[in-house]
Scaffold this motif. Sequence first.
Motif, PDB file in Angstrom:
ATOM      1  N   GLU A 444       0.840  -1.198   0.000  1.00 14.23           N
ATOM      2  CA  GLU A 444       0.000   0.000   0.000  1.00 14.23           C
ATOM      3  C   GLU A 444       0.878   1.253   0.000  1.00 14.23           C
ATOM      4  OE1 GLU A 444      -3.956  -1.679   0.179  1.00 14.23           O
ATOM      5  OE2 GLU A 444      -3.170   0.312  -0.263  1.00 14.23           O
ATOM      6  N   ASN A 445       0.586   2.181  -0.905  1.00 13.42           N
ATOM      7  CA  ASN A 445       1.314   3.439  -0.943  1.00 13.42           C
ATOM      8  C   ASN A 445       0.919   4.317   0.245  1.00 13.42           C
ATOM      9  OD1 ASN A 445       2.244   2.503  -3.341  1.00 13.42           O
ATOM     10  ND2 ASN A 445       1.213   3.999  -4.620  1.00 13.42           N
ATOM     11  N   VAL A 446       1.914   4.857   0.939  1.00 11.30           N
ATOM     12  CA  VAL A 446       1.668   5.782   2.047  1.00 11.30           C
ATOM     13  C   VAL A 446       2.409   7.082   1.737  1.00 11.30           C
ATOM     14  CG1 VAL A 446       1.824   6.168   4.529  1.00 11.30           C
ATOM     15  CG2 VAL A 446       1.533   3.845   3.654  1.00 11.30           C
ATOM     16  N   TYR A 447       1.704   8.199   1.863  1.00  4.33           N
ATOM     17  CA  TYR A 447       2.269   9.500   1.538  1.00  4.33           C
ATOM     18  C   TYR A 447       2.465  10.293   2.832  1.00  4.33           C
ATOM     19  CZ  TYR A 447       1.236   8.125  -3.165  1.00  4.33           C
ATOM     20  OH  TYR A 447       1.206   7.428  -4.349  1.00  4.33           O
ATOM     21  N   PRO A 448       3.726  10.535   3.229  1.00  4.95           N
ATOM     22  CA  PRO A 448       4.012  11.187   4.499  1.00  4.95           C
ATOM     23  C   PRO A 448       3.279  12.511   4.707  1.00  4.95           C
ATOM     24  CG  PRO A 448       6.020  10.247   3.617  1.00  4.95           C
ATOM     25  CD  PRO A 448       4.970  10.085   2.553  1.00  4.95           C
ATOM     26  N   ALA A 449       3.090  13.293   3.637  1.00  2.00           N
ATOM     27  CA  ALA A 449       2.433  14.592   3.795  1.00  2.00           C
ATOM     28  C   ALA A 449       1.030  14.442   4.365  1.00  2.00           C
ATOM     29  CB  ALA A 449       2.385  15.324   2.450  1.00  2.00           C
ATOM     30  N   GLU A 450       0.334  13.388   3.970  1.00  2.00           N
ATOM     31  CA  GLU A 450      -1.011  13.156   4.475  1.00  2.00           C
ATOM     32  C   GLU A 450      -0.974  12.831   5.976  1.00  2.00           C
ATOM     33  OE1 GLU A 450      -2.995   9.894   2.629  1.00  2.00           O
ATOM     34  OE2 GLU A 450      -4.934  10.354   3.515  1.00  2.00           O
ATOM     35  N   VAL A 451      -0.008  12.015   6.371  1.00  2.00           N
ATOM     36  CA  VAL A 451       0.130  11.641   7.783  1.00  2.00           C
ATOM     37  C   VAL A 451       0.563  12.859   8.604  1.00  2.00           C
ATOM     38  CG1 VAL A 451       1.220  10.043   9.401  1.00  2.00           C
ATOM     39  CG2 VAL A 451       0.763   9.312   7.051  1.00  2.00           C
ATOM     40  N   GLU A 452       1.497  13.641   8.043  1.00  2.00           N
ATOM     41  CA  GLU A 452       1.984  14.827   8.744  1.00  2.00           C
ATOM     42  C   GLU A 452       0.857  15.836   8.981  1.00  2.00           C
ATOM     43  OE1 GLU A 452       5.028  15.903   6.038  1.00  2.00           O
ATOM     44  OE2 GLU A 452       6.407  14.327   6.705  1.00  2.00           O
ATOM     45  N   LYS A 453      -0.026  15.969   7.998  1.00  2.00           N
ATOM     46  CA  LYS A 453      -1.162  16.888   8.131  1.00  2.00           C
ATOM     47  C   LYS A 453      -2.036  16.491   9.319  1.00  2.00           C
ATOM     48  CE  LYS A 453      -5.097  18.717   5.519  1.00  2.00           C
ATOM     49  NZ  LYS A 453      -5.850  18.645   4.228  1.00  2.00           N
ATOM     50  N   VAL A 454      -2.246  15.196   9.501  1.00  2.00           N
ATOM     51  CA  VAL A 454      -3.026  14.711  10.637  1.00  2.00           C
ATOM     52  C   VAL A 454      -2.297  14.983  11.946  1.00  2.00           C
ATOM     53  CG1 VAL A 454      -3.897  12.622  11.772  1.00  2.00           C
ATOM     54  CG2 VAL A 454      -4.318  12.986   9.334  1.00  2.00           C
ATOM     55  N   LEU A 455      -0.999  14.720  11.973  1.00  2.00           N
ATOM     56  CA  LEU A 455      -0.222  14.917  13.198  1.00  2.00           C
ATOM     57  C   LEU A 455      -0.268  16.367  13.676  1.00  2.00           C
ATOM     58  CD1 LEU A 455       2.877  12.665  12.457  1.00  2.00           C
ATOM     59  CD2 LEU A 455       1.171  12.308  14.246  1.00  2.00           C
ATOM     60  N   TYR A 456      -0.292  17.290  12.725  1.00  2.00           N
ATOM     61  CA  TYR A 456      -0.310  18.696  13.114  1.00  2.00           C
ATOM     62  C   TYR A 456      -1.631  19.098  13.760  1.00  2.00           C
ATOM     63  CZ  TYR A 456       4.211  20.108  11.237  1.00  2.00           C
ATOM     64  OH  TYR A 456       5.558  20.267  11.036  1.00  2.00           O
ATOM     65  N   GLY A 457      -2.643  18.257  13.646  1.00  2.00           N
ATOM     66  CA  GLY A 457      -3.918  18.527  14.292  1.00  2.00           C
ATOM     67  C   GLY A 457      -3.979  18.048  15.731  1.00  2.00           C
ATOM     68  N   LEU A 458      -2.938  17.369  16.179  1.00  2.00           N
ATOM     69  CA  LEU A 458      -2.897  16.830  17.540  1.00  2.00           C
ATOM     70  C   LEU A 458      -2.336  17.867  18.509  1.00  2.00           C
ATOM     71  CD1 LEU A 458      -3.070  14.541  19.638  1.00  2.00           C
ATOM     72  CD2 LEU A 458      -0.872  13.702  18.779  1.00  2.00           C
ATOM     73  N   SER A 459      -3.075  18.133  19.550  1.00  2.00           N
ATOM     74  CA  SER A 459      -2.631  19.093  20.564  1.00  2.00           C
ATOM     75  C   SER A 459      -1.301  18.636  21.161  1.00  2.00           C
ATOM     76  CB  SER A 459      -3.690  19.208  21.668  1.00  2.00           C
ATOM     77  OG  SER A 459      -3.242  20.054  22.698  1.00  2.00           O
ATOM     78  N   GLY A 460      -0.361  19.542  21.217  1.00  2.00           N
ATOM     79  CA  GLY A 460       0.947  19.217  21.776  1.00  2.00           C
ATOM     80  C   GLY A 460       2.013  19.013  20.731  1.00  2.00           C
ATOM     81  N   VAL A 461       1.621  18.946  19.452  1.00  2.00           N
ATOM     82  CA  VAL A 461       2.593  18.753  18.377  1.00  2.00           C
ATOM     83  C   VAL A 461       3.028  20.112  17.833  1.00  2.00           C
ATOM     84  CG1 VAL A 461       2.969  17.884  16.038  1.00  2.00           C
ATOM     85  CG2 VAL A 461       1.766  16.475  17.719  1.00  2.00           C
ATOM     86  N   ALA A 462       4.330  20.387  17.893  1.00  2.00           N
ATOM     87  CA  ALA A 462       4.868  21.621  17.325  1.00  2.00           C
ATOM     88  C   ALA A 462       5.318  21.404  15.891  1.00  2.00           C
ATOM     89  CB  ALA A 462       6.037  22.114  18.167  1.00  2.00           C
ATOM     90  N   GLN A 463       5.996  20.315  15.652  1.00  2.00           N
ATOM     91  CA  GLN A 463       6.465  19.962  14.309  1.00  2.00           C
ATOM     92  C   GLN A 463       6.384  18.449  14.152  1.00  2.00           C
ATOM     93  OE1 GLN A 463      10.386  22.055  14.728  1.00  2.00           O
ATOM     94  NE2 GLN A 463       9.943  22.654  12.611  1.00  2.00           N
ATOM     95  N   ALA A 464       6.251  18.002  12.906  1.00  2.00           N
ATOM     96  CA  ALA A 464       6.211  16.562  12.644  1.00  2.00           C
ATOM     97  C   ALA A 464       6.734  16.274  11.247  1.00  2.00           C
ATOM     98  CB  ALA A 464       4.791  16.029  12.786  1.00  2.00           C
ATOM     99  N   ALA A 465       7.424  15.171  11.113  1.00  2.00           N
ATOM    100  CA  ALA A 465       7.897  14.693   9.806  1.00  2.00           C
ATOM    101  C   ALA A 465       7.839  13.175   9.818  1.00  2.00           C
ATOM    102  CB  ALA A 465       9.317  15.178   9.532  1.00  2.00           C
ATOM    103  N   VAL A 466       7.462  12.602   8.700  1.00  2.00           N
ATOM    104  CA  VAL A 466       7.288  11.150   8.592  1.00  2.00           C
ATOM    105  C   VAL A 466       8.118  10.628   7.430  1.00  2.00           C
ATOM    106  CG1 VAL A 466       5.630   9.286   8.178  1.00  2.00           C
ATOM    107  CG2 VAL A 466       4.958  11.268   9.561  1.00  2.00           C
ATOM    108  N   ILE A 467       8.779   9.520   7.657  1.00  2.00           N
ATOM    109  CA  ILE A 467       9.538   8.840   6.599  1.00  2.00           C
ATOM    110  C   ILE A 467       9.201   7.355   6.632  1.00  2.00           C
ATOM    111  CG2 ILE A 467      11.450  10.487   6.648  1.00  2.00           C
ATOM    112  CD1 ILE A 467      13.056   8.332   8.211  1.00  2.00           C
ATOM    113  N   GLY A 468       9.543   6.669   5.572  1.00  2.00           N
ATOM    114  CA  GLY A 468       9.416   5.219   5.540  1.00  2.00           C
ATOM    115  C   GLY A 468      10.737   4.578   5.909  1.00  2.00           C
ATOM    116  N   VAL A 469      10.672   3.526   6.715  1.00  2.00           N
ATOM    117  CA  VAL A 469      11.880   2.801   7.103  1.00  2.00           C
ATOM    118  C   VAL A 469      11.664   1.312   6.840  1.00  2.00           C
ATOM    119  CG1 VAL A 469      12.566   4.489   8.840  1.00  2.00           C
ATOM    120  CG2 VAL A 469      11.091   2.588   9.505  1.00  2.00           C
ATOM    121  N   PRO A 470      12.723   0.576   6.526  1.00  2.00           N
ATOM    122  CA  PRO A 470      12.566  -0.850   6.210  1.00  2.00           C
ATOM    123  C   PRO A 470      12.184  -1.679   7.424  1.00  2.00           C
ATOM    124  CG  PRO A 470      14.899  -0.234   6.263  1.00  2.00           C
ATOM    125  CD  PRO A 470      14.123   1.026   6.375  1.00  2.00           C
TER     126      PRO A 470
END
Length: 543
Positions: A444-470
């Motif tokens: 399944e394709n996962v796009y970090p920008a979509e996940v990051e957008k959700v994370l920024y909606g969580l109270s307490g999050v100042a910055q967020a970045a998502v990557i794929g790891v093996p």
Amino acid sequence: MLLESSPQNINMPLTLPRLFGWAAQQFSAKAAVREGGKDISYSDLNDLRRAAGRAFMAMGVGHGDRVAIWAPNSAEWIVAAAGAQSVGAILVPLNTRLQGNEAADILGRAGVKVLLTVAELEKGEPLAMLAEQALPELQQRILLPPYSGTNTGSIAASMSWIDFMASAAQADDAKFIAAERAVNPFDSADMLFTSGTTGKAKGVLCSHEQNIRAFQSWSATVGLRSDDNYLIVNPFFHSFGYKAGWLAAIISGATILPMAKFDKRSVLETIQRDKVTMLPGAPSLYEMLLNAPERGDYDLSSLRLGVTGAASVPVQLVRDMRNILGFETVVTAYGLTESTGVVTVCRPEDEAETIATTSGRAIEGVELICANPNTGKEVPRGSEGEVWLRGYNVMQGYFDMPEATAETITADGWLKTGDIGVMDERGYLRITDRLKDMYIMNGENVYPAEVEKVLYGLSGVAQAAVIGVPKAPQGEVGMAFVVKKAGSDLSAQRVSEYCGEYLARYKCPFYVEFVEALPLNASGKVLKTELKILASTLLSKKK
């Protein structure tokens, strides 16, 4: 070498309704679908497809209307899809793992007129999840089997599959035949949604002709035959389960064995009971079978053909598929939604190293280059470049997104994939990286920008970045790097729970790491290359 009866040698009809009619003539009483101990012949499948088409017509569905299916694999899924396409409607498959807000976004932007779904999905009751969503164009909801409950709550507003099929009697058969014949090979057949680096889902339009030509070629290349029993574990909402799945089976006259939900024991039981010969899937599928302690209790000797891709494939896995699982033929392939699902395929006679380390060469009728993304010129063979392709399989475009279409397809017809690859002198392609940040989890394709957008909606999050790891056996999983706001007591568990509320499970980060700051360049852009280095260090400590 291709068999004389391979589908590539047949003058195939180029619309879905004509294809089903042709298959009914060619294969008649042969089992088209086997499910729950019952067979549906090719002749009967065509009759069901025509009945569904008349039922859609009776409720006012016509040429260009959008019909969505949000349901697991089943015979009814195929009947509904082909029925809608038979009156010129455009099929919109929805990922069964979506949250209600994600599904509503797609349904709303696609202007879906009719939705077919089931009583229960992974995230809950789909009709209940959509109950509070504003979907003014959605006129009808149809509940597919299995359903044995009472029509209460959100279900009360839906129509049962039995009542839907019975409504076919209300349609004029002559008008249906006229509508069926009016479907053109160049009409849009489906709209599969794929996200971009912005995180906004895009509806990819492909025509009847593109689908049939591409998977006639794919079927012939991999060696799918009319005597195959094809277990389709890959979900029908994905090109792998839909186009390389039941559509390829119809083209080839194979017997379709739909599996609604992956279960290791059920797969083993089905292989033995139904003498499964064709079993495609992501590498993790085969790894799970190889590692199953009970594997020796089942007769898997019928397995003949395996097709994999969507992630790196170890050479040893190819050898184990042949030597332990008993596959006569194992091939790998590469494709994307924008390429009608397929670009390159290995050939059955290729060596294990070639199958494991490349994605094969272009299918017939498709040009493929690794290009300098700045100049559009092909780079020397053996050098890295962006994978570009041109041919009949390039999508018609993104639905209602002309700017995004123009950014992806050049004026002279080249589709820019966003993937980085190396092509050897034989024309075999090896994917090495991605221009985009997308990673692949269990196919399944996962796009970090979509996940990051959700994370920024969580109270307490100042910055967020998502990557794929093996990570085995999934291929890749998400790792979220989070900078907390001052004074926040945010925990990794809360981050995971929050993502689970708004995202499909496969999009949720597997790892959550809190950091003091994200690495940025001079323009303030997150340096994900540095995050990958940090991730490698962190993962090595976890072992």
